[in-house]
Design a protein around this motif. Structure first.
Motif, PDB file in Angstrom:
ATOM      1  N   GLY A 105       0.784  -1.211  -0.079  1.00 11.33           N
ATOM      2  CA  GLY A 105       0.420   0.051   0.087  1.00 11.33           C
ATOM      3  C   GLY A 105       1.215   1.320   0.211  1.00 11.33           C
ATOM      4  O   GLY A 105       0.360   2.409  -0.179  1.00 11.33           O
ATOM      5  N   ASN A 106       2.129   1.012   0.398  1.00 11.11           N
ATOM      6  CA  ASN A 106       3.160   2.886   0.305  1.00 11.11           C
ATOM      7  C   ASN A 106       3.605   2.838  -1.112  1.00 11.11           C
ATOM      8  O   ASN A 106       3.060   2.369  -2.082  1.00 11.11           O
ATOM      9  CB  ASN A 106       4.380   2.028   0.675  1.00 11.11           C
ATOM     10  N   VAL A 107       3.809   4.177  -1.435  1.00 13.95           N
ATOM     11  CA  VAL A 107       4.435   4.777  -3.159  1.00 13.95           C
ATOM     12  C   VAL A 107       5.244   5.262  -2.667  1.00 13.95           C
ATOM     13  O   VAL A 107       5.734   6.272  -1.320  1.00 13.95           O
ATOM     14  CB  VAL A 107       2.987   5.794  -3.324  1.00 13.95           C
ATOM     15  N   LEU A 108       6.155   4.525  -3.770  1.00 10.90           N
ATOM     16  CA  LEU A 108       7.503   5.433  -3.643  1.00 10.90           C
ATOM     17  C   LEU A 108       7.588   6.258  -5.015  1.00 10.90           C
ATOM     18  O   LEU A 108       7.019   5.981  -5.885  1.00 10.90           O
ATOM     19  CB  LEU A 108       8.536   4.142  -4.256  1.00 10.90           C
ATOM     20  N   GLY A 109       7.809   7.710  -4.311  1.00  9.31           N
ATOM     21  CA  GLY A 109       7.967   8.506  -5.884  1.00  9.31           C
ATOM     22  C   GLY A 109       9.232   8.999  -5.981  1.00  9.31           C
ATOM     23  O   GLY A 109      10.014   8.818  -5.207  1.00  9.31           O
ATOM     24  N   PHE A 110       9.112   9.711  -7.386  1.00  9.59           N
ATOM     25  CA  PHE A 110      10.434  10.227  -8.364  1.00  9.59           C
ATOM     26  C   PHE A 110      10.110  11.370  -9.056  1.00  9.59           C
ATOM     27  O   PHE A 110       9.425  10.513 -10.071  1.00  9.59           O
ATOM     28  CB  PHE A 110      11.403   9.235  -7.650  1.00  9.59           C
ATOM     29  N   ASP A 111      10.729  12.208  -9.637  1.00  3.97           N
ATOM     30  CA  ASP A 111      11.017  12.465 -11.204  1.00  3.97           C
ATOM     31  C   ASP A 111      11.259  11.438 -11.603  1.00  3.97           C
ATOM     32  O   ASP A 111      12.761  11.128 -12.384  1.00  3.97           O
ATOM     33  CB  ASP A 111      11.512  13.846 -10.808  1.00  3.97           C
ATOM     34  N   GLY A 112      10.726  11.095 -12.836  1.00  2.00           N
ATOM     35  CA  GLY A 112      11.063   9.955 -13.954  1.00  2.00           C
ATOM     36  C   GLY A 112      11.882  10.171 -14.837  1.00  2.00           C
ATOM     37  O   GLY A 112      12.749   9.655 -14.862  1.00  2.00           O
ATOM     38  N   ARG A 113      12.433  11.415 -14.945  1.00  2.00           N
ATOM     39  CA  ARG A 113      13.264  12.022 -15.746  1.00  2.00           C
ATOM     40  C   ARG A 113      14.411  11.802 -15.467  1.00  2.00           C
ATOM     41  O   ARG A 113      15.687  11.883 -15.858  1.00  2.00           O
ATOM     42  CB  ARG A 113      12.329  14.145 -15.861  1.00  2.00           C
ATOM     43  N   THR A 114      14.840  12.053 -13.967  1.00  2.00           N
ATOM     44  CA  THR A 114      16.040  12.293 -13.612  1.00  2.00           C
ATOM     45  C   THR A 114      16.213  10.544 -13.116  1.00  2.00           C
ATOM     46  O   THR A 114      17.230  10.024 -12.368  1.00  2.00           O
ATOM     47  CB  THR A 114      16.149  12.739 -11.864  1.00  2.00           C
ATOM     48  N   VAL A 115      15.681   9.436 -13.390  1.00  2.00           N
ATOM     49  CA  VAL A 115      15.684   8.084 -12.860  1.00  2.00           C
ATOM     50  C   VAL A 115      16.604   7.396 -14.300  1.00  2.00           C
ATOM     51  O   VAL A 115      15.219   7.430 -15.168  1.00  2.00           O
ATOM     52  CB  VAL A 115      15.142   7.418 -12.581  1.00  2.00           C
ATOM     53  N   ASN A 116      17.370   6.726 -14.340  1.00  2.00           N
ATOM     54  CA  ASN A 116      17.178   6.349 -15.401  1.00  2.00           C
ATOM     55  C   ASN A 116      16.142   5.148 -16.181  1.00  2.00           C
ATOM     56  O   ASN A 116      15.743   4.546 -14.985  1.00  2.00           O
ATOM     57  CB  ASN A 116      18.435   5.401 -16.239  1.00  2.00           C
ATOM     58  N   ALA A 117      16.116   4.248 -17.226  1.00  2.00           N
ATOM     59  CA  ALA A 117      15.014   3.530 -17.220  1.00  2.00           C
ATOM     60  C   ALA A 117      15.466   2.246 -16.907  1.00  2.00           C
ATOM     61  O   ALA A 117      14.520   1.182 -16.030  1.00  2.00           O
ATOM     62  CB  ALA A 117      14.838   3.357 -18.776  1.00  2.00           C
ATOM     63  N   ALA A 118      16.359   1.471 -16.487  1.00  2.00           N
ATOM     64  CA  ALA A 118      16.760   0.554 -15.679  1.00  2.00           C
ATOM     65  C   ALA A 118      16.199   0.296 -14.375  1.00  2.00           C
ATOM     66  O   ALA A 118      15.954  -0.093 -14.007  1.00  2.00           O
ATOM     67  CB  ALA A 118      18.444  -0.073 -16.420  1.00  2.00           C
ATOM     68  N   ALA A 119      16.647   1.965 -13.940  1.00  2.00           N
ATOM     69  CA  ALA A 119      16.606   1.580 -12.189  1.00  2.00           C
ATOM     70  C   ALA A 119      14.905   1.812 -11.989  1.00  2.00           C
ATOM     71  O   ALA A 119      14.458   1.181 -11.564  1.00  2.00           O
ATOM     72  CB  ALA A 119      17.331   2.556 -11.889  1.00  2.00           C
ATOM     73  N   TYR A 120      14.579   2.722 -13.353  1.00  2.00           N
ATOM     74  CA  TYR A 120      13.303   2.277 -13.068  1.00  2.00           C
ATOM     75  C   TYR A 120      12.349   1.013 -13.356  1.00  2.00           C
ATOM     76  O   TYR A 120      11.341   0.781 -12.664  1.00  2.00           O
ATOM     77  CB  TYR A 120      12.147   3.469 -14.460  1.00  2.00           C
ATOM     78  N   LYS A 121      12.930   0.250 -13.953  1.00  2.00           N
ATOM     79  CA  LYS A 121      12.231  -1.052 -14.088  1.00  2.00           C
ATOM     80  C   LYS A 121      12.379  -1.766 -13.324  1.00  2.00           C
ATOM     81  O   LYS A 121      11.186  -2.742 -12.440  1.00  2.00           O
ATOM     82  CB  LYS A 121      12.826  -2.015 -15.563  1.00  2.00           C
ATOM     83  N   SER A 122      13.653  -1.715 -12.188  1.00  2.00           N
ATOM     84  CA  SER A 122      13.788  -2.488 -11.209  1.00  2.00           C
ATOM     85  C   SER A 122      13.236  -2.155  -9.763  1.00  2.00           C
ATOM     86  O   SER A 122      12.827  -2.834  -8.954  1.00  2.00           O
ATOM     87  CB  SER A 122      15.190  -2.623 -10.593  1.00  2.00           C
ATOM     88  N   TYR A 123      13.040  -0.823 -10.309  1.00  2.00           N
ATOM     89  CA  TYR A 123      11.997   0.074  -8.649  1.00  2.00           C
ATOM     90  C   TYR A 123      10.459  -0.672  -8.961  1.00  2.00           C
ATOM     91  O   TYR A 123       9.862  -1.066  -8.257  1.00  2.00           O
ATOM     92  CB  TYR A 123      11.927   1.285  -8.744  1.00  2.00           C
TER      93      TYR A 123
END
Length: 591
Positions: A105-123
């Motif tokens: 139920g938690n939400v992890l947030g970030f500005d997607g423009r500053t996180v690379n796509a590979a890291a985004y997929k792992s998150y």
């Protein structure tokens, strides 16, 4: 606790976000970022060039590597953020911490423009496994940073063929050949250094890194350059157009990707492009995750670039050698601080023709500050340079002919036996690595032992790599090559690659020693056993004989030292006054 951290938690609560990630990155996965993108520093107070901040409602942590442990500990004190020393025993990785603490139920947030796509997929995978979700369209730091610096817009410059050694058209032809091999219809690029190298463009959008903020998309006929157009002169626009380069607004990259044709194949490096770009790819388009085809040719400098690099290092050698003499003559006679001596070195560099500015922020660290690997003097920390102990000077410059990065550790007065012993151990490692002949196919991991062995034999080590690649009027830290025993997947060392050779030792509360030259990989011979390579020194500045215990050097190491000093004399002597030349002869005397 910092007010910025309190404010961030307030807007996190307003958006229903339980954990918020603040990386160091800009929209391009750059190592060094412009003022507009320094969100992590704004919230945490830690100003190092590497690190990731994770903020929860009741806890905040900053992960960074060994180069910054001492600096981060000092800057995070009483900030409300805990230092997490990456790679140290008992310290979980960021992903491990999230896996344990991100609840259903938690939400992890970030500005997607500053996180690379590979890291985004792992998150994404981590959040789904924990029953949590991700919110990546929120720039919460932007909401609280009321006086945030704007995006920079500087004038772009085209480098002539005499500096690049290869035309833009030739580079684009090579890129398209690699696209054809992969079956790619479009190549989307986000790396500022790769785009600027490919298009022979430079700028000043990032301090110390001569690039412009841009994205690029290469098709088989055109190049779409997403960059604010008012930074280009009419002549540059015309020349770009002759090579099929069209200029579009910076933010239009996302629309371009959204409009890719169904059934097409788009090639991009998911470790570089940001997650907002990946999210823009429509259904029916195949994503080919590949390293940018510019990475290796950019790293392997052509003969023109190597020749220019050598010319730049002669100029830099003159400046730093004059600075070394000035230090030795004036220590204890004129007031010196870490900041003032850094300014003095910049003065010597600025006297050289074609000098453009620093290639990174200077590290000028006296005494105990030298133990902080990436120390940066501030008005509060600015120490008096006294006629004793060491001054560690890690600096560099951009010249029209190339970029430099040099570390010298100077004896500022009489040294203790302990200080000389450590300096000489580091020098032994540097000389041994610099003299190695190795077979083609070796990586930096195969060679790193040579630099560390004198220290390892004494139960000592340094917590950073021994060598990094260097760009041509680009980023001073360039891949893919690296010299580090932990780099098991490192790139092969190839002719034309320029790398640093910089072992060190750091005694907290006492002093630090680092000795760095830039070297170029060159071919020695080729026979039935294969091709053999070696390093050639580019940096031409004396080592400090006042800091050496010659009894610790082998005859071979003495010969290597004497030969290097002979080459330094031959390279820079003609640019010295008679008094400077007399000093240089003594400073490079045979031992």
């Amino acid at each position: 606790m910092r007010n910025e951290l309190i404010s961030l938690r307030r807007v996190m609560a307003e958006h229903g976000i339980d954990y918020y990630l603040v990386p160091t990155d800009d929209f391009h996965s750059s190592e060094y970022v412009g003022e507009h993108f320094k969100c992590r520093a704004y919230v945490s107070g830690f100003t190092g060039s590497a690190g990731t901040l994770l903020v929860g409602q009741n806890w905040a942590g900053l992960w960074t590597d060994g180069r910054y442990f001492l600096q981060a500990a000092q800057q995070l004190e009483n900030s409300g953020t805990e230092l997490c020393k990456s790679g140290e025993p008992g310290v979980p990785k960021l992903e491990e911490y999230l896996k344990e603490h991100l609840q259903a139920g938690n939400v992890l947030g970030f500005d997607g423009r500053t996180v690379n796509a590979a890291a985004y997929k792992s998150y994404q995978e981590l959040a789904e496994a924990n029953g949590a979700s991700i919110s990546c369209q929120v720039d919460l730091v932007g909401e609280i940073w009321t006086d945030r610096p704007p995006l920079p817009v500087t004038r772009a410059q085209e480098l002539p063929l005499m500096l690049t050694g290869q035309t833009r058209a030739a580079k684009l032809a090579d890129v398209r050949k690699e696209m054809e091999k992969e079956g790619a219809d479009v190549l989307v690029m986000a790396s500022l250094t790769d785009i600027c190298w490919m298009l022979n463009l430079r700028g000043r959008d990032v301090e110390c890194v001569p690039v412009i903020l841009c994205f690029a998309a290469v098709t088989r006929e055109k190049v779409y350059l997403f960059c604010d157009g008012d930074r280009f002169s009419e002549s540059v626009v015309e020349l770009l157009g002759l090579d099929g380069v069209e200029i579009h607004p910076y933010g239009e990259i996302y629309r371009f990707v959204r409009e890719l044709e169904s059934g097409s194949k788009v090639m991009m490096n998911l470790k570089v492009v940001n997650s907002a770009i990946l999210d823009s790819v429509p259904e029916g388009v195949t994503v080919l995750d590949r390293i940018d085809p510019t990475e290796l040719p950019k790293a392997c400098k052509n003969p023109t670039e190597v020749g220019n690099f050598k010319a730049a290092h002669i100029k830099d050698g003159v400046a730093v050698t004059k600075f070394m003499r000035w230090l030795k003559k004036n220590i204890g006679k004129v007031p010196m601080t870490e900041i003032s001596v850094a300014e003095k070195l910049e003065e010597f560099r600025s006297q050289q023709e074609g000098y453009l500015g620093p290639s990174f922020h200077p590290i000028m660290a006296w005494g105990p500050h030298g133990a902080i690997v990436h120390y940066s003097a501030t008005e509060e920390s600015n120490a008096e340079v006294q006629p004793k102990s060491f001054l560690l000077s890690d600096t560099g410059g951009h010249y029209m002919e190339g970029s430099t990065d040099i570390t010298r550790t100077f004896a500022m007065g009489p040294l203790t036996d302990e200080e000389k012993w450590h300096y000489t151990l580091v020098l032994k490692g540097h000389l041994n690595l610099g003299a190695v002949v190795f077979k083609e196919g070796c990586t930096g991991a195969n060679l790193d032992l040579l630099a560390r062995q004198p220290l390892w034999e004494q139960g000592l080590d340094f917590n950073h790599g021994t060598g990094h690649g260097v760009g041509y009027l680009l980023n001073i830290h360039e891949g893919p090559q690296r010299i580090h025993w932990k780099s098991v997947d490192g790139a092969k060392l190839e002719p034309g690659m320029i790398t640093s050779n910089e072992p060190g030792i750091y005694l907290e509360g006492k002093f630090g020693v680092r000795l760095e030259n830039l070297v170029v990989v060159k071919s020695v011979q080729e026979n039935s056993y294969g091709r053999f390579l070696k390093f050639e020194d580019l940096t031409m500045v004396p080592w400090d004989l006042d800091a050496i215990d010659a009894t610790l050097l082998t005859e071979r190491e003495k010969a290597l030292l004497n030969d290097y000093h002979r080459r330094v004399r031959n390279s820079v002597m003609q640019y010295m006054t008679s008094e400077e030349a007399a000093w240089l002869r003594k400073a490079t005397r045979a031992i």
